[in-house]
Design an enzyme around this catalytic site. Structure first.
Site, mmCIF file in Angstrom:
data_model
loop_
_atom_site.group_PDB
_atom_site.id
_atom_site.type_symbol
_atom_site.label_atom_id
_atom_site.label_comp_id
_atom_site.label_asym_id
_atom_site.label_seq_id
_atom_site.Cartn_x
_atom_site.Cartn_y
_atom_site.Cartn_z
ATOM 1 C CE LYS A 54 -4.364 -1.529 0.397
ATOM 2 N NZ LYS A 54 -5.491 -1.059 -0.423
ATOM 3 C CG ASP A 101 -10.920 -3.214 6.422
ATOM 4 O OD1 ASP A 101 -11.655 -3.178 7.418
ATOM 5 O OD2 ASP A 101 -11.339 -3.117 5.253
#
Length: 362
Positions: A54, A101
């Protein structure tokens, strides 16, 4: 100062401390078991010292936003990261905000620390304690919200103001630039895959299997491979298969929760507004899988000494599902043969050690 063209994401990432390409691993046993020519796994277990891919998107998105915000821009004003870091105070006091998350929020928190900003990360109720602790360890304020992911995204979006930048990989009406930049940042991952395959004189992949939450990584895969004819296949949890539901409805569709899959990074109820057109027009197939497939994938990889978390295992889990009798018609419509080359995107290493130990135990 005259503005210059933005650097390519990979040339930008290469100047960030800790950059190195992640491995592309040959899974010969998997290829043999499923009757494929070759299976490769892009193993994102260590990206800038974080256990997921990410940071590629978060770094690029924040950089592009700063380049637009700071008078005179940034592109022509730095060579080393130290040069860049010295320029960021020109943006003024800033807090990076994200709903997550786990992996995306930790990446945003790391980016904030690198650039000298604050970070406020919001997580859904029930997020694994290890994931929240890892985000906090990056120096971020972590807020647990008693809601599911989509509602947490709305809560984060409401915090945007002149000193709070929302860094999201999903998009909505009036919020498209940052998610577009995030997807652009993932181009580095695919450029690295190309380099390894070229170096090994291996063919360009016939099929790429991508875990999908809101769809930013799938958007990047389609952008990279679409013109080459590579089939891009998405994989989602069965009870959070918002892309599959949207394809069936031919419009962006929300899948209501609760979303209980252990593939936590994929528990998203609505596709990104920016990513949806690319997925609608560019996906060769969309799969919805149960956690049992992910467990089998994690164990297959563990048997080969490869530690991949629940979300990261979704790509191999999708391949396992495709190999089954029930999906034979779909499999036959895809490039699946003894000469086919397949790339799996394993998007994370271990992010919940307790659950990983339970899942791979025999």
């Amino acid at each position: 100062m005259e503005r210059t063209m933005a650097p390519e994401p990979r040339s930008f990432h290469a100047r960030i401390p800790g950059y190195r390409p992640t491995p592309l691993l040959p899974l010969d046993a998997v290829a043999s078991e499923f009757g494929l020519g070759s299976v490769w796994m892009k193993y994102e277990h260590d990206r800038f010292g974080l256990p997921a891919f990410k940071a590629l998107g978060a770094l690029w998105a924040v950089y592009r936003w700063l380049d637009q915000r700071i008078p005179g821009g940034l592109d022509a004003r730095w060579t080393s990261f130290e040069d860049l870091r010295a320029l960021t105070p020109e943006a003024g006091p800033l807090t990076l905000v994200a709903a997550t998350d786990g992996n995306h929020g930790r990446a945003v928190a790391r980016v904030a620390a690198l650039f000298g900003f604050q970070a406020h990360i919001l997580v859904p109720a029930g997020t694994a304690a290890s994931r929240m602790a890892a985000i906090a360890a990056e120096g971020a304020r972590v807020e647990e919200v008693d809601a599911e992911y989509d509602a947490v995204v709305r809560r984060a979006a409401a915090l945007a103001d002149s000193t709070h930048l929302v860094v999201s990989d999903t998009s909505w009406d009036g919020y498209v630039d940052i998610p577009r930049f995030v997807a652009e940042g993932y181009a580095t991952l695919f450029a690295e895959i190309d380099d390894v395959l070229l170096d090994r004189s291996a063919p360009r992949p016939d099929m790429v299997v991508v875990p999908v939450g809101v769809g930013a990584l799938a958007q990047a895969a389609i952008t990279h491979y679409g013109a080459a004819g590579t089939a891009v296949v998405s994989v989602e949890p069965s009870d959070a298969a918002c892309v599959l539901a949207s394809l069936r409805a031919d419009e962006r569709t929300t899948v209501r929760g609760p979303h209980r899959s252990m593939m936590a990074g994929l528990n998203c109820g609505t596709p990104s507004k920016v990513a949806w057109p690319a997925m609608r027009d560019g996906l060769a197939a969309a799969l919805a899988i149960d956690d049992d497939h992910a467990v089998r994938a994690m164990r297959m990889l563990a048997d080969q000494g490869i530690e991949v978390g629940e979300t990261g295992a979704a790509s191999l889990a999708g391949l396992i599902a495709l190999a089954g009798r029930e999906l034979r018609p779909l499999r036959e419509a895809l490039p699946w043969s003894p000469t086919s080359s397949v790339v799996l995107l394993a998007t994370e290493g271990i992010t919940d050690p307790l659950n990983y130990a339970r899942m791979v135990a025999r």
